[in-house]
Design an enzyme around this catalytic site. Structure first.
Site, PDB file in Angstrom:
ATOM      1  N   CYS A 188      -5.207  12.437  12.335  1.00  0.00           N
ATOM      2  CA  CYS A 188      -5.911  11.150  12.331  1.00  0.00           C
ATOM      3  C   CYS A 188      -5.720  10.560  13.724  1.00  0.00           C
ATOM      4  O   CYS A 188      -5.114  11.175  14.597  1.00  0.00           O
ATOM      5  CB  CYS A 188      -5.367  10.246  11.237  1.00  0.00           C
ATOM      6  SG  CYS A 188      -3.793   9.535  11.639  1.00  0.00           S
ATOM      7  N   LYS A 209       0.854  -1.209   0.000  1.00  0.00           N
ATOM      8  CA  LYS A 209       0.000   0.000   0.000  1.00  0.00           C
ATOM      9  C   LYS A 209       0.884   1.250   0.000  1.00  0.00           C
ATOM     10  O   LYS A 209       0.666   2.175  -0.795  1.00  0.00           O
ATOM     11  CB  LYS A 209      -0.882   0.009   1.241  1.00  0.00           C
ATOM     12  CG  LYS A 209      -1.568   1.332   1.521  1.00  0.00           C
ATOM     13  CD  LYS A 209      -2.436   1.328   2.746  1.00  0.00           C
ATOM     14  CE  LYS A 209      -1.712   1.565   4.028  1.00  0.00           C
ATOM     15  NZ  LYS A 209      -1.386   2.983   4.323  1.00  0.00           N
ATOM     16  N   ASN A 210       1.883   1.275   0.872  1.00  0.00           N
ATOM     17  CA  ASN A 210       2.686   2.485   1.043  1.00  0.00           C
ATOM     18  C   ASN A 210       3.724   2.708  -0.039  1.00  0.00           C
ATOM     19  O   ASN A 210       4.396   3.741  -0.043  1.00  0.00           O
ATOM     20  CB  ASN A 210       3.328   2.509   2.432  1.00  0.00           C
ATOM     21  CG  ASN A 210       2.275   2.736   3.505  1.00  0.00           C
ATOM     22  OD1 ASN A 210       1.128   3.076   3.200  1.00  0.00           O
ATOM     23  ND2 ASN A 210       2.636   2.526   4.745  1.00  0.00           N
ATOM     24  N   ASP A 213       4.871   0.972  11.999  1.00  0.00           N
ATOM     25  CA  ASP A 213       3.678   0.288  11.490  1.00  0.00           C
ATOM     26  C   ASP A 213       3.585  -1.154  11.965  1.00  0.00           C
ATOM     27  O   ASP A 213       2.602  -1.831  11.679  1.00  0.00           O
ATOM     28  CB  ASP A 213       3.655   0.320   9.955  1.00  0.00           C
ATOM     29  CG  ASP A 213       3.385   1.705   9.442  1.00  0.00           C
ATOM     30  OD1 ASP A 213       3.567   1.941   8.237  1.00  0.00           O
ATOM     31  OD2 ASP A 213       3.031   2.587  10.249  1.00  0.00           O
ATOM     32  N   ARG A 225      -0.020  14.791  12.574  1.00  0.00           N
ATOM     33  CA  ARG A 225       0.539  14.502  11.249  1.00  0.00           C
ATOM     34  C   ARG A 225       0.508  15.723  10.317  1.00  0.00           C
ATOM     35  O   ARG A 225      -0.097  15.714   9.266  1.00  0.00           O
ATOM     36  CB  ARG A 225      -0.174  13.306  10.626  1.00  0.00           C
ATOM     37  CG  ARG A 225      -0.040  12.071  11.516  1.00  0.00           C
ATOM     38  CD  ARG A 225      -0.709  10.870  10.940  1.00  0.00           C
ATOM     39  NE  ARG A 225       0.062  10.347   9.803  1.00  0.00           N
ATOM     40  CZ  ARG A 225      -0.358   9.295   9.093  1.00  0.00           C
ATOM     41  NH1 ARG A 225      -1.500   8.712   9.386  1.00  0.00           N
ATOM     42  NH2 ARG A 225       0.360   8.865   8.077  1.00  0.00           N
ATOM     43  N   ARG A 267      -8.600  -0.742   4.458  1.00  0.00           N
ATOM     44  CA  ARG A 267      -7.747   0.260   3.808  1.00  0.00           C
ATOM     45  C   ARG A 267      -6.381  -0.323   3.466  1.00  0.00           C
ATOM     46  O   ARG A 267      -5.725   0.116   2.533  1.00  0.00           O
ATOM     47  CB  ARG A 267      -7.539   1.453   4.751  1.00  0.00           C
ATOM     48  CG  ARG A 267      -8.789   2.166   5.133  1.00  0.00           C
ATOM     49  CD  ARG A 267      -8.494   3.429   5.906  1.00  0.00           C
ATOM     50  NE  ARG A 267      -7.469   4.216   5.203  1.00  0.00           N
ATOM     51  CZ  ARG A 267      -6.960   5.334   5.692  1.00  0.00           C
ATOM     52  NH1 ARG A 267      -7.340   5.767   6.867  1.00  0.00           N
ATOM     53  NH2 ARG A 267      -6.061   6.020   5.015  1.00  0.00           N
TER      54      ARG A 267
HETATM   55  C1  EPZ Z   1       4.153   7.182   6.203  1.00  0.00           C
HETATM   56  O1  EPZ Z   1       3.312   8.179   6.738  1.00  0.00           O
HETATM   57  C2  EPZ Z   1       3.290   5.944   6.101  1.00  0.00           C
HETATM   58  N1  EPZ Z   1       2.174   6.185   5.173  1.00  0.00           N
HETATM   59  C3  EPZ Z   1       2.767   5.578   7.491  1.00  0.00           C
HETATM   60  O2  EPZ Z   1       2.026   4.361   7.365  1.00  0.00           O
HETATM   61  C4  EPZ Z   1       3.960   5.336   8.408  1.00  0.00           C
HETATM   62  O3  EPZ Z   1       3.511   5.059   9.703  1.00  0.00           O
HETATM   63  C5  EPZ Z   1       4.859   6.586   8.431  1.00  0.00           C
HETATM   64  O4  EPZ Z   1       5.254   6.926   7.083  1.00  0.00           O
HETATM   65  C6  EPZ Z   1       6.120   6.381   9.255  1.00  0.00           C
HETATM   66  O5  EPZ Z   1       6.871   5.308   8.734  1.00  0.00           O
HETATM   67  C7  EPZ Z   1       2.427   6.150   3.845  1.00  0.00           C
HETATM   68  O6  EPZ Z   1       3.537   5.935   3.395  1.00  0.00           O
HETATM   69  C8  EPZ Z   1       1.243   6.397   2.944  1.00  0.00           C
HETATM   70  P1  EPZ Z   1       5.964  10.701   8.240  1.00  0.00           P
HETATM   71  P2  EPZ Z   1       3.808   9.726   6.730  1.00  0.00           P
HETATM   72  O7  EPZ Z   1       5.804  11.927   7.408  1.00  0.00           O
HETATM   73  O8  EPZ Z   1       4.711   9.956   5.578  1.00  0.00           O
HETATM   74  C9  EPZ Z   1       5.956  14.166  11.497  1.00  0.00           C
HETATM   75  C10 EPZ Z   1       0.205   2.916   7.712  1.00  0.00           C
HETATM   76  O9  EPZ Z   1      -0.249   2.400   8.731  1.00  0.00           O
HETATM   77  N2  EPZ Z   1       5.853  15.091  10.349  1.00  0.00           N
HETATM   78  O10 EPZ Z   1       7.154   9.839   8.006  1.00  0.00           O
HETATM   79  O11 EPZ Z   1       2.611  10.582   6.858  1.00  0.00           O
HETATM   80  C11 EPZ Z   1       4.735  13.265  11.644  1.00  0.00           C
HETATM   81  O12 EPZ Z   1       3.730  13.922  12.386  1.00  0.00           O
HETATM   82  C12 EPZ Z   1       0.631   4.371   7.733  1.00  0.00           C
HETATM   83  O13 EPZ Z   1       0.370   2.315   6.621  1.00  0.00           O
HETATM   84  C13 EPZ Z   1       5.793  16.462  10.593  1.00  0.00           C
HETATM   85  O14 EPZ Z   1       5.806  16.911  11.744  1.00  0.00           O
HETATM   86  O15 EPZ Z   1       4.658   9.803   8.057  1.00  0.00           O
HETATM   87  C14 EPZ Z   1       5.296  12.070  12.366  1.00  0.00           C
HETATM   88  O16 EPZ Z   1       5.355  12.346  13.741  1.00  0.00           O
HETATM   89  C15 EPZ Z   1       0.351   5.025   9.073  1.00  0.00           C
HETATM   90  N3  EPZ Z   1       5.717  17.312   9.527  1.00  0.00           N
HETATM   91  C16 EPZ Z   1       6.720  11.963  11.805  1.00  0.00           C
HETATM   92  O17 EPZ Z   1       7.028  13.242  11.256  1.00  0.00           O
HETATM   93  C17 EPZ Z   1       5.697  16.851   8.234  1.00  0.00           C
HETATM   94  O18 EPZ Z   1       5.632  17.681   7.297  1.00  0.00           O
HETATM   95  C18 EPZ Z   1       6.877  10.914  10.691  1.00  0.00           C
HETATM   96  O19 EPZ Z   1       5.829  11.122   9.771  1.00  0.00           O
HETATM   97  C19 EPZ Z   1       5.754  15.462   8.013  1.00  0.00           C
HETATM   98  C20 EPZ Z   1       5.834  14.603   9.081  1.00  0.00           C
END
Ligand code: EPZ
Length: 418
Positions: A118, A22-23, A306, A123, A398
């Site tokens: 969420c 998915k990711n 995850d 996020r 999902r």
């Molecule tokens: C990706 O989400 C994945 N989703 C998530 O999988 C996964 O948990 C996550 O990466 C971490 O590995 C997809 O790839 C579609 P991040 P993402 O940006 O990119 C903070 C699942 O269950 N942050 O790496 O949204 C954020 O709040 C899902 O399949 C900011 O503050 O995660 C978090 O604390 C859930 N500002 C941390 O960084 C930003 O602009 C990591 O988030 C971006 C992120």
């Protein structure tokens, strides 16, 4: 609202195939926006999130053709007459933010609804915006939308404040058509980032360093079409390994790879499982009872966030106590209270959970709150005595393709209740 009924107490045995990731699929499908030529994807999982994204792309003018049985999707973004991602779709699938970078790069403008928070955290997407601004885009946030405009993005040196997977992916895609070279420092190293980079390179992008924390992209005038096979889903793989481990089972997973799961496999071996890694399959044989195993989530290649909920579930019935630390998201223990309804002994203190293994869990009705929390409830239901009913399982749909079919094929007694 669909529910899942699980009758616990069955050792999972047998063999199933793993679906496309998915990711990886979500950013890959957005990459088609970068070219006027057709892009064909194979090994596309059949998931609600994929359906939502394809609906969004079609609204922008992308011609979508899909062969569900074959797992292929072809996207033709030759005409993009509506570079907008509206709230009604983005609110259901926050990864829609991944259209922002490609739209700005291809069309010079984009209006993308801010994905709300969420269950697992706020996020924000400030790093995505900061990177586009550094590349020359004028970005303003108003009425809940991100408006970005620029005649043409310029290459820049970008440094994200934290490792962000979709932030890295958005900026890497945007940089492919920028004028000059972009360097992304502190880049995410996840395998899904590498899969996306490989597809972009197949389209003519000039990218080096994907999979490391410094990615260099030399912008080109245009990209071409390509055909790309989506990598296997390492989190689906890890989830079924945990389900088999918790039930004392013995399974083999095909169409997958162990090379993206070293941290998870190490922990399952520490818990007492025998694991056999083949080129595109993984076998697991579990002990009668697992030993508790502590985990601390962190960006790849460390233990993936995850997989945290699934490991909380297996520790609920392991012998001993485990400490689980969640360092990525601020609210990713929603599954703990539901596991406690099944009799688990879990104490939460901030981003740390202490799980004391108990001899058995008792079936009950529980509620899914997010995708991976739902998976942990399924694992717990498989080992609990009696029946467990999981409500709001649209979360599961999902990210897990044909979950009931795959669990049934491994001997589980599970069925969906309308
Ligand atoms: C990706 O989400 C994945 N989703 C998530 O999988 C996964 O948990 C996550 O990466 C971490 O590995 C997809 O790839 C579609 P991040 P993402 O940006 O990119 C903070 C699942 O269950 N942050 O790496 O949204 C954020 O709040 C899902 O399949 C900011 O503050 O995660 C978090 O604390 C859930 N500002 C941390 O960084 C930003 O602009 C990591 O988030 C971006 C992120």
């Amino acid at each position: 609202m669909d529910k899942l009924l699980i009758e616990g107490g069955v050792r999972l045995t047998g063999e199933i195939g793993i679906s496309g990731a998915k990711n990886a699929a979500l950013p890959l499908l957005c990459a088609a926006l970068l070219t006027r030529e057709a892009v064909t994807y194979t090994n596309v999982p059949q998931l609600n999130d994929i359906d939502t994204l394809l609906k969004l792309l079609a609204r922008m003018g992308v011609k979508v053709s899909r062969d569900l049985a074959a797992g292929t999707v072809t996207l033709d973004a030759s005409v993009l007459d509506n570079p907008v991602a509206p709230y009604d779709l983005v609110k259901t699938m926050r990864a829609s933010i991944l259209v922002l970078g490609p739209l700005v790069a291809r069309c010079g403008e984009a209006r993308v609804s801010l994905p709300g928070g969420c269950a697992i955290g706020a996020r924000p997407v400030d790093q995505h915006i900061k990177g586009l601004q550094a590349m020359g885009a004028a970005v303003r946030v108003e009425h809940g939308d991100v408006h970005a405009t620029v005649p043409r993005l310029k290459g820049a040196r970008l440094f994200t404040d934290m490792v962000t997977v979709t932030g890295t992916e958005n900026l890497m895609m945007a940089a492919c058509l920028a004028d000059g070279e972009t360097v992304i420092e502190n880049a995410a190293r996840e395998p899904e980032v590498v899969d996306l980079a490989n597809c972009l390179i197949g389209m003519g992008a000039r990218i080096t360093g994907a999979g490391t924390d410094v990615i260099r992209i030399r912008g080109v005038e245009r990209l071409a079409g390509t055909t790309h096979r989506i990598m296997p889903d390492r989190i689906e793989t890890g989830t079924y390994l945990c389900a088999a481990a918790a039930t004392g089972g013995e399974i083999r997973l095909t169409n997958t790879s162990s090379c993206y799961l070293d941290a998870v496999i190490d922990k399952l071996m520490d818990a007492g499982c025998e694991i056999v890694c083949e080129r595109d399959a993984i076998g697991l044989k579990a002990p009668a009872r697992l030993s508790a195993v502590s985990v601390r989530t962190a960006p790849y290649p460390a233990f993936p966030t995850d997989m945290q909920a699934q490991f909380m579930a297996i520790n609920c019935v392991a012998s001993g106590a485990a400490v689980i630390r969640e360092t990525i998201f601020e609210n990713r223990f929603m599954h703990a209270v539901e596991l406690q309804r099944l009799g688990a002994d879990i104490r939460i203190d901030g981003n740390t959970a202490v799980v004391q293994g108990v001899s058995h869990l008792q079936g009950a009705t529980v509620m899914a709150t997010d995708l991976r929390a739902s998976a942990s409830l399924v694992i717990a239901g498989l080992v609990a005595e009696g029946e467990t009913v999981i409500e709001r399982i649209y979360h599961l749909d999902r990210g897990y393709e044909r979950l009931e079919d795959k669990l049934t094929a491994l001997g589980a007694r599970v069925r969906r209740l309308a």
